[in-house]
Scaffold this active site. Structure first.
Site, mmCIF file in Angstrom:
data_model
loop_
_atom_site.group_PDB
_atom_site.id
_atom_site.type_symbol
_atom_site.label_atom_id
_atom_site.label_comp_id
_atom_site.label_asym_id
_atom_site.label_seq_id
_atom_site.Cartn_x
_atom_site.Cartn_y
_atom_site.Cartn_z
ATOM 1 C CG ASP A 187 -1.945 1.071 1.228
ATOM 2 O OD1 ASP A 187 -3.147 0.754 1.188
ATOM 3 O OD2 ASP A 187 -1.540 2.267 1.275
ATOM 4 C CG ASN A 195 -4.164 11.438 -5.589
ATOM 5 O OD1 ASN A 195 -3.590 11.489 -6.667
ATOM 6 N ND2 ASN A 195 -4.732 10.340 -5.128
ATOM 7 C CG HIS A 200 -6.703 11.753 -9.656
ATOM 8 N ND1 HIS A 200 -7.186 11.427 -8.397
ATOM 9 C CD2 HIS A 200 -6.926 10.682 -10.437
ATOM 10 C CE1 HIS A 200 -7.685 10.213 -8.433
ATOM 11 N NE2 HIS A 200 -7.550 9.729 -9.663
ATOM 12 C CG ASP A 204 -3.914 8.549 -12.422
ATOM 13 O OD1 ASP A 204 -4.264 8.139 -11.292
ATOM 14 O OD2 ASP A 204 -4.719 8.927 -13.301
ATOM 15 C CD GLU A 230 -3.753 3.611 -1.377
ATOM 16 O OE1 GLU A 230 -4.637 2.725 -1.232
ATOM 17 O OE2 GLU A 230 -2.930 3.934 -0.499
#
Ligand code: GH3
Ligand code: MG
Ligand code: MG
Length: 323
Positions: A187, A195, A200, A204, A230
């Site tokens: 994680d 973010n 965002h 990504d 994630e």
């Protein structure tokens, strides 16, 4: 690639292997004819003259297409077809029936049993070749579709649905043959704030870069999956926790050193939870995931950026390490 994805990496370019065609027919004339007339096709022709052997070849070679004669001594083509279509490992192989009969009833029966096409003997070889090509093309597209449904669009890794099926399969194999197996949940740390701060798209990019790092470090027999947002899951067959820890140290190190043009001063760290056969004991996928998840939770709780083995001590750069 195999539909169950067991041997191929999801991002591997479509393999260039030669497609296999299995011909099951008791007439040697047909074998000779096809051998000569299909010799310029990119095909490996596997031949046998009876149904029982045909089934065995179908299982062993997993051909891309089967040409099946109906009228054979012993097990006839209908029975072979029925058996092919009722076994998990052969049900997906397309079958073209070759038959001396142009009876409508036989055609209907063959197609209803699952054949993709039906060709009457004597046949025109050019037509047979065109039908073989067409059946192969369709089956290849169906493979691609099936594979696409198992791949995560952003990262190109296997998706959650694939993970669930694969983990159950690997646990069953490990329980059968006693081989080692490790499961890892990863994680990304404080990803929400990344973010929030950088947008965002930057998030990504990080997910994609992490996926690439995983792929670079894993073996072909391993499975890297995007488990959710994630979170990532790794299934490592034939790998005990000691080997898994070594691998994860390399991955953790790589992500820590990675340069991020969009946020050069904001590094990325990841927490890992690992469990293996020795530690878990059972073969219930839910229990394995819970065990790995508890280890991941402990890694987060102990300060993130570390690898926690279920029931073991955490390993991180900031903690003293043995040896
Ligand atoms: P922790 O260290 O405890 O894991 O904290 P965290 O911020 O990483 O965890 P949290 O679960 O609070 O937030 C996860 C974030 O991941 C929230 C969500 O917006 C983001 N996320 C999930 N999927 C995607 C995605 O596809 N792209 C991007 N950019 N962000 C995603
Ligand atoms: Mg999370
Ligand atoms: Mg997180």
């Amino acid at each position: 690639m195999r539909l169950d994805g067991s041997s191929d990496h999801p991002l591997t370019v479509e393999d260039e292997r030669t497609p296999k065609l299995l011909l099951i027919d008791d007439s040697m004339d047909i074998h000779r004819l096809l051998k000569v007339r299909l010799k310029d096709e990119r095909l490996e022709l596997i031949s046998c003259d009876n149904g029982a052997e045909g089934l065995e070849h179908a299982r062993r070679h997993a051909p891309d297409l089967i040409l099946l004669d109906l009228n054979m001594p012993g097990m006839d083509g209908f029975e072979v077809l029925q058996r092919l279509k009722s076994a998990d490992d052969t049900v997906g192989i397309p079958v073209i029936v070759l038959s001396g009969s142009d009876e409508v009833n036989d055609k209907v029966r063959g197609l209803e049993l699952g054949a993709v096409d039906y060709i009457c003997k004597p046949f025109d070889v050019a037509e047979l070749r065109a039908r073989v090509r067409s059946a192969m093309r369709i089956s290849h597209l169906m493979d691609l579709l099936a594979r696409r449904a198992q791949i995560d669009g952003l990262t190109g890794l296997w998706n959650r649905q694939f993970f669930d099926e694969r983990l159950a399969g690997e646990l069953a194999a490990s329980s059968r043959d006693g081989s080692s197996l490790s499961l890892v949940l990863c994680d990304l740390d404080h990803f929400k704030s990344l973010n929030d701060q950088f947008g965002h798209a930057a998030g990504d990019d990080v997910l994609q870069a992490f996926a690439k790092i995983l792929q670079r470090n894993l073996r072909r027999s391993d499975f890297a999956c995007r488990y959710g947002g994630e979170e990532f899951a790794l299934i490592l067959p034939g790998t005990d926790s000691r080997q898994a820890m070594g691998l994860l140290e390399r991955i953790r190190d790589e992500i820590n050193r990675h340069a991020w043009p969009r946020h050069p001063k904001r590094g990325i760290t990841v927490s890992f939870g690992v469990c293996d056969r020795a530690r878990d004991g059972g073969f219930d996928p839910v229990q394995w995931i819970e065990t790995a998840d508890s280890a991941l939770y402990a890694a987060k709780h102990n300060g993130r950026d570390q690898i926690q083995l279920a029931g073991g001590a955490p390993r991180s750069a900031s903690l003293p390490q043995a040896g």
